[in-house]
Scaffold this motif. Structure first.
Motif, short mmCIF file in Angstrom:
data_model
loop_
_atom_site.label_atom_id
_atom_site.label_comp_id
_atom_site.label_asym_id
_atom_site.label_seq_id
_atom_site.Cartn_x
_atom_site.Cartn_y
_atom_site.Cartn_z
N ARG A 156 0.88 -1.18 0.00
CA ARG A 156 0.00 0.00 0.00
C ARG A 156 0.91 1.22 0.00
N ILE A 157 0.80 2.03 -1.03
CA ILE A 157 1.73 3.15 -1.14
C ILE A 157 0.99 4.44 -1.51
N GLU A 158 1.64 5.55 -1.20
CA GLU A 158 1.21 6.86 -1.68
C GLU A 158 2.09 7.18 -2.89
N PRO A 159 1.56 7.11 -4.11
CA PRO A 159 2.39 7.29 -5.31
C PRO A 159 2.94 8.70 -5.44
N ILE A 160 4.18 8.79 -5.86
CA ILE A 160 4.86 10.08 -6.00
C ILE A 160 5.17 10.40 -7.45
N GLN A 161 5.83 9.46 -8.15
CA GLN A 161 6.26 9.72 -9.52
C GLN A 161 6.29 8.42 -10.31
N LEU A 162 6.11 8.53 -11.63
CA LEU A 162 6.41 7.45 -12.56
C LEU A 162 7.79 7.71 -13.14
N GLY A 173 7.07 5.63 -4.68
CA GLY A 173 6.01 5.97 -3.74
C GLY A 173 6.43 5.81 -2.29
N PHE A 174 5.61 6.37 -1.40
CA PHE A 174 5.83 6.25 0.04
C PHE A 174 5.13 4.99 0.51
N CYS A 175 5.92 4.02 1.01
CA CYS A 175 5.38 2.75 1.47
C CYS A 175 4.78 2.94 2.86
N LEU A 176 3.50 2.63 3.01
CA LEU A 176 2.82 2.82 4.28
C LEU A 176 3.24 1.78 5.31
N ASP A 180 8.85 4.63 4.36
CA ASP A 180 9.93 5.28 3.61
C ASP A 180 9.60 5.25 2.13
N ILE A 181 10.46 5.85 1.33
CA ILE A 181 10.23 5.94 -0.11
C ILE A 181 10.87 4.75 -0.81
N ARG A 182 10.09 4.10 -1.69
CA ARG A 182 10.54 2.92 -2.41
C ARG A 182 10.27 3.07 -3.91
N LEU A 183 10.89 2.18 -4.68
CA LEU A 183 10.71 2.17 -6.13
C LEU A 183 10.23 0.78 -6.53
N TYR A 184 9.16 0.73 -7.35
CA TYR A 184 8.56 -0.54 -7.72
C TYR A 184 8.48 -0.66 -9.24
N LYS A 185 8.97 -1.79 -9.76
CA LYS A 185 8.96 -2.02 -11.19
C LYS A 185 7.56 -2.46 -11.63
N LEU A 186 7.02 -1.81 -12.65
CA LEU A 186 5.64 -2.07 -13.03
C LEU A 186 5.41 -3.51 -13.48
N THR A 187 6.40 -4.11 -14.14
CA THR A 187 6.21 -5.47 -14.64
C THR A 187 6.17 -6.51 -13.53
N ARG A 188 6.57 -6.13 -12.31
CA ARG A 188 6.53 -7.07 -11.18
C ARG A 188 5.26 -6.92 -10.35
N MET A 189 4.37 -6.04 -10.77
CA MET A 189 3.13 -5.81 -10.03
C MET A 189 2.03 -6.75 -10.53
N ASP A 203 6.16 15.95 3.30
CA ASP A 203 7.42 16.65 3.11
C ASP A 203 8.48 15.59 2.78
N LEU A 204 8.73 15.38 1.50
CA LEU A 204 9.59 14.28 1.07
C LEU A 204 11.03 14.44 1.54
N LEU A 205 11.46 15.68 1.78
CA LEU A 205 12.84 15.90 2.23
C LEU A 205 13.09 15.34 3.63
N SER A 206 12.03 15.17 4.40
CA SER A 206 12.18 14.68 5.77
C SER A 206 11.97 13.17 5.89
N ILE A 207 11.76 12.48 4.74
CA ILE A 207 11.47 11.04 4.74
C ILE A 207 12.66 10.29 4.17
N PRO A 208 13.07 9.17 4.80
CA PRO A 208 14.16 8.36 4.24
C PRO A 208 13.81 7.88 2.84
#
Length: 300
Positions: A156-162, A173-176, A180-189, A203-208
């Motif tokens: 479950r994530i809050e999407p940030i960018q493609l 996105g921000f993983c709930l 923290d902020i993670r990157l997910y490959k679309l083909t693995r979804m 405030d993304l600057l304050s998040i790992p």
């Protein structure tokens, strides 16, 4: 650059009742003095822009203002339409609407100068538009995800960018769960869902930012020398730069490249099949030999 900034200022003012010079300066990365000079230029050009001082004041356009195409040169109109045409190829529906409106205003048809298809042959999905909407509307996304080890987990994530990187699409996105902020490959979804749950931008600057952690780990670079048969000439042009390759008298090629040593480089070499030989280093030559023997056993 100034003409594009002037057009940008008009666009902002057409969508806002009033805006401060400081806000425009931050938007375009210039000083407030430059913004005021731009406002003077617009006024002299016949654009009904005015400023009000004091509390509640700012820079505004007269309410009945309609964009006149004459403020942009022929070349500038073509550049804007060409840029929007390029963006339309990532299936941005709103971009097509803007493109159609500006084409009507300019009385022009955008040149079909670019064709882009990010999908693999035989593989398609409609994740792009769904995730784009989720980002813009700030909606939580859920999906099952397979990591590089093949392990499945629910996200479950809050999407940030493609992101489009190294030939593949990713959702940042921000993983709930991990917070923290993670990157997910679309083909693995699998089974992605854009929920109706809204979130407030963080405030993304304050998040790992651990988006690099779920990418392939950086390996030690090695210099590899390869003999590649002439039958693979088309791949020589596809895979290597000119200064990496020497053509031999027999028509074959010697390629010298530096790659990180990992499973990707093994798969890359093996993808040439019988038309490649590892000359150096010796340990990589033996690794490919062992993998080739295992492949051979699987086909007995």
């Amino acid at each position: 650059m100034q003409s594009y900034r002037l057009f940008g200022i008009i666009y902002i003012l057409m969508n806002k009742k009033s805006v401060l010079a400081r806000e425009l300066a931050d938007q375009f990365g210039v000083s407030t003095r430059t913004i005021y000079r731009d406002i003077d230029t617009l006024s002299l050009s016949g654009i009904p822009v005015y400023t009000e001082k004091g509390k509640g004041g700012g820079i505004s356009l007269l309410p009945d203002f309609v964009l006149n195409k004459s403020i942009l040169s022929e070349q500038e109109q073509n550049e804007i339409l060409a840029a929007l045409h390029g963006l339309s190829h990532v299936k941005a529906n709103e971009t097509n609407q803007v493109l159609n409106k500006l084409s009507t205003i300019f009385n022009k048809t955008a040149a079909n100068w670019l064709e882009v298809d990010f999908s693999d042959w035989g593989y398609t999905n409609d994740y792009f538009n769904s995730f784009k909407s989720a980002i813009l509307e700030q909606k939580i996304v859920e999906f099952n995800y397979y990591n590089s080890s093949g392990e499945e987990s629910f996200k479950r994530i809050e999407p940030i960018q493609l992101w489009f990187k190294s030939g593949a699409w990713y959702l940042k996105g921000f993983c709930l769960t991990k917070q923290d902020i993670r990157l997910y490959k679309l083909t693995r979804m699998r089974n992605p869902v854009v929920t109706n749950e809204h979130f407030t931008k963080r405030d993304l600057l304050s998040i790992p930012d651990n988006s690099a952690e779920n990418q392939p780990q950086k390996r030690k670079d090695i210099t590899i020398k390869l003999r590649i048969a002439s039958e693979m000439t088309y791949r020589i042009f596809d895979e290597f730069e000119e200064n990496m390759v020497d053509i031999q008298p027999d028509g074959n090629f010697i390629a010298t490249v530096t790659y990180p040593e990992d499973n990707w480089v093994y798969s890359f070499i093996l993808s040439f099949g019988e038309y490649i030989e590892v000359l150096e280093p010796e340990h990589l030559r033996k690794t490919i030999q062992n993998k080739g023997q295992k492949i051979s056993k699987n086909h007995l």
